[in-house]
Write a protein that holds these residues in place. Sequence first.
Motif, PDB file in Angstrom:
ATOM      1  N   ASN A  45       0.826  -1.202   0.000  1.00 38.39           N
ATOM      2  CA  ASN A  45       0.000   0.000   0.000  1.00 38.39           C
ATOM      3  C   ASN A  45       0.860   1.252   0.000  1.00 38.39           C
ATOM      4  OD1 ASN A  45       0.160   1.207   2.924  1.00 38.39           O
ATOM      5  ND2 ASN A  45      -0.023  -1.006   3.199  1.00 38.39           N
TER       6      ASN A  45
ATOM      7  N   ASN B 124      -3.144   9.617   7.100  1.00 37.99           N
ATOM      8  CA  ASN B 124      -3.571   8.247   7.363  1.00 37.99           C
ATOM      9  C   ASN B 124      -2.860   7.688   8.590  1.00 37.99           C
ATOM     10  OD1 ASN B 124      -2.923   5.114   6.905  1.00 37.99           O
ATOM     11  ND2 ASN B 124      -4.920   5.554   6.027  1.00 37.99           N
TER      12      ASN B 124
ATOM     13  N   ILE C 116      -9.026   6.412   3.607  1.00 40.85           N
ATOM     14  CA  ILE C 116      -8.990   6.125   2.164  1.00 40.85           C
ATOM     15  C   ILE C 116      -8.500   7.356   1.411  1.00 40.85           C
ATOM     16  CG2 ILE C 116     -10.432   5.652   0.127  1.00 40.85           C
ATOM     17  CD1 ILE C 116     -12.276   4.047   1.898  1.00 40.85           C
TER      18      ILE C 116
ATOM     19  N   SER D  35      -9.094   9.007  -2.224  1.00 42.97           N
ATOM     20  CA  SER D  35      -9.952   8.891  -3.407  1.00 42.97           C
ATOM     21  C   SER D  35      -9.650  10.025  -4.375  1.00 42.97           C
ATOM     22  CB  SER D  35     -11.433   8.942  -3.010  1.00 42.97           C
ATOM     23  OG  SER D  35     -11.724  10.145  -2.312  1.00 42.97           O
TER      24      SER D  35
ATOM     25  N   LYS E 103      -4.237  -2.896  -3.128  1.00 44.79           N
ATOM     26  CA  LYS E 103      -4.894  -1.837  -2.358  1.00 44.79           C
ATOM     27  C   LYS E 103      -5.299  -0.682  -3.278  1.00 44.79           C
ATOM     28  CE  LYS E 103      -4.706  -3.432   1.909  1.00 44.79           C
ATOM     29  NZ  LYS E 103      -4.348  -4.825   1.627  1.00 44.79           N
TER      30      LYS E 103
ATOM     31  N   LEU F 157     -16.626   6.518   1.553  1.00 48.47           N
ATOM     32  CA  LEU F 157     -15.533   7.478   1.582  1.00 48.47           C
ATOM     33  C   LEU F 157     -15.480   8.251   2.897  1.00 48.47           C
ATOM     34  CD1 LEU F 157     -15.649   8.903  -2.065  1.00 48.47           C
ATOM     35  CD2 LEU F 157     -14.206   7.081  -1.142  1.00 48.47           C
TER      36      LEU F 157
ATOM     37  N   GLY G  31     -14.654   4.788   5.572  1.00 50.93           N
ATOM     38  CA  GLY G  31     -13.481   3.953   5.281  1.00 50.93           C
ATOM     39  C   GLY G  31     -13.763   2.472   5.337  1.00 50.93           C
TER      40      GLY G  31
ATOM     41  N   LEU H 166     -11.328  -0.676   4.473  1.00 45.64           N
ATOM     42  CA  LEU H 166     -10.535  -0.223   3.329  1.00 45.64           C
ATOM     43  C   LEU H 166      -9.466   0.791   3.738  1.00 45.64           C
ATOM     44  CD1 LEU H 166     -13.081  -0.024   0.384  1.00 45.64           C
ATOM     45  CD2 LEU H 166     -11.850  -1.969   1.335  1.00 45.64           C
ATOM     46  N   ASN H 167      -9.036   0.724   4.973  1.00 46.88           N
ATOM     47  CA  ASN H 167      -7.943   1.583   5.411  1.00 46.88           C
ATOM     48  C   ASN H 167      -6.711   1.328   4.541  1.00 46.88           C
ATOM     49  OD1 ASN H 167      -6.531   3.402   7.171  1.00 46.88           O
ATOM     50  ND2 ASN H 167      -5.619   1.635   8.180  1.00 46.88           N
TER      51      ASN H 167
ATOM     52  N   TYR I  32      -6.441   1.969   1.411  1.00 43.59           N
ATOM     53  CA  TYR I  32      -6.810   1.743   0.013  1.00 43.59           C
ATOM     54  C   TYR I  32      -6.820   3.072  -0.741  1.00 43.59           C
ATOM     55  CZ  TYR I  32      -8.240  -3.176   0.178  1.00 43.59           C
ATOM     56  OH  TYR I  32      -8.253  -4.548   0.266  1.00 43.59           O
TER      57      TYR I  32
ATOM     58  N   ILE J 120      -8.647   4.666  -4.085  1.00 43.40           N
ATOM     59  CA  ILE J 120      -9.737   4.423  -5.036  1.00 43.40           C
ATOM     60  C   ILE J 120      -9.690   5.478  -6.134  1.00 43.40           C
ATOM     61  CG2 ILE J 120     -12.206   4.100  -5.345  1.00 43.40           C
ATOM     62  CD1 ILE J 120     -12.466   3.436  -2.426  1.00 43.40           C
TER      63      ILE J 120
END
Length: 386
Positions: A127, A168, A175, A177, A247, A269, A272, A284-285, A287, A289
Motif C-alpha cells: 500500500n 492516514n 482512504i 480517493s 490496495k 468514503l 473507510g 478499506l484503510n 486503500y 480508489i
Amino acid sequence: MEKVIVYEYDKRNFKEIEKLIEEQDSVIVDWAIFNKKGNEDKVEFSAGTEAVYIDISSLLFNEDRAENLIGLIVPFLNITLENYECDIYIIVDKRYSEIIKNTLYLRISEIQKLEILLGMPHESINNVVDIDEAMFNSMIHHLNSNLFGNDNFKKRLKEELIKYRLFNKIGEQPIFSVFICGESGIGKTEIARLLHNYLTPTEKMIKINFGNYSDENALSSLIGSPRGYVGSNKGELSEKILRSKSKIILIDEFEKASKPVFNFFLELLEDGNFTDSLGREFDLNKYLIVFTSNIKKQDVSKTISPELMSRFNFMCQLNPLSQEDKQNYISYKKNQMIKKIEEKLNIKLNETQMIDIMNIDTRTIQNLRDINTKIMNNISKQIGFR
C-alpha cells in the motif's frame, strides 16, 4: 458471541511452518480430534505445550460440501478459547480462506497471516502509506515516466498522496480517493493500472466498470444481495477485494452509477469501510480508489451531488495529449511492444523498420487505444504477420 481470528497459511510453506511450531513447543492438530470429543471433554496435550494450532482445512477439500461441513467446527470455537491454558489458534490453507469468509463471517473477526504470527518472512508492503520514502519516490517516478502529458495533474497527485500518507498514519484519512474526468482513451484508467502494477504486480486488479451495470440492480451487483433472494449474488466489489491483495481500486465510468450506488460511496468514503449483503465487514484503510468518468469537468455537478464531490480527496480533468506527447507515447509503446516480440518470438527489426513503425499521423487521433492499434498494425506489416 465472541468472534475469533483465523490464520491462513501458504501450503508451500507448510514444512517450514511445522518445524517452527515444533521448535516453539507447540503442535498442529486437525479439527476432527475435537469433534470426536463431547462439548465438556477436553483434548489432552503434552505438558508444557505452549500453543495448539487447529487446522480446519480438511473440512474444505470438497467445496460443494464445505458450507454444510463447516457447521461441525462451530460448537468447539468457544471451547478452544475458554477451556485450555495454552494458546489456541484456528488455521487454514489460504486456498480456502474465501470459503471461510463466506460461511463463518458471523463468527470470524478477521483473517491474518500465520507466517506473520510465527515471525516468518512474509509478503512485501502493498500500500502507498506503509512504503518508505525511497519506494514512494520510485513509485511516483514510475507513474510520471509511463503517464504522458498532464504534468500539472501528476504534480498535484504527488502532493495529495504525500498529504494522505501523513494523515492516514494519525488516523485522520482512511482512504485516498481521486475523481478523474475527461475524454475517453486519454489515460484515466492507466493511472490506477500503473499504481497497481508497481505495488502488487502479481495480484489481480480490482476494477469495477459501471458501464456494465443496470441501474435497477447496480448496488446488488456491487455488494451482493441477501441469501435466499432469487438471483442472489455475493457482489463484485466484495469478491474482488477478497481475491486480491491489491490496495488500488478502479471504479470506471462512475457517472453511469445509480443513486443508491452514489449513496453507498458517500458513506464508504466517509467511514473507510462497508458491510456487504452477507454481513461481511470490509475495512478499506490504506486503500486508494480511482474514480473515472468520461463527462466534462463542467458537467460533473449535473450528475454527482455536492455531498459526494466533497468526499473526493482530489478531483481533476485530464486533457488530451499534445502532438509532442503523442509522439513520445508512440516511441514508448513501440519500444515496449518490440521488446516483447524480440524476447518471446526472437524476431529482430532493423532501424529502417523502426522508423516506419513510428510513421503515424496523430493530428486527428486523441484516443490512445486508437494509437495503439496503429502501432500494432505497423509492426505487423513490418514483420509480415497478417
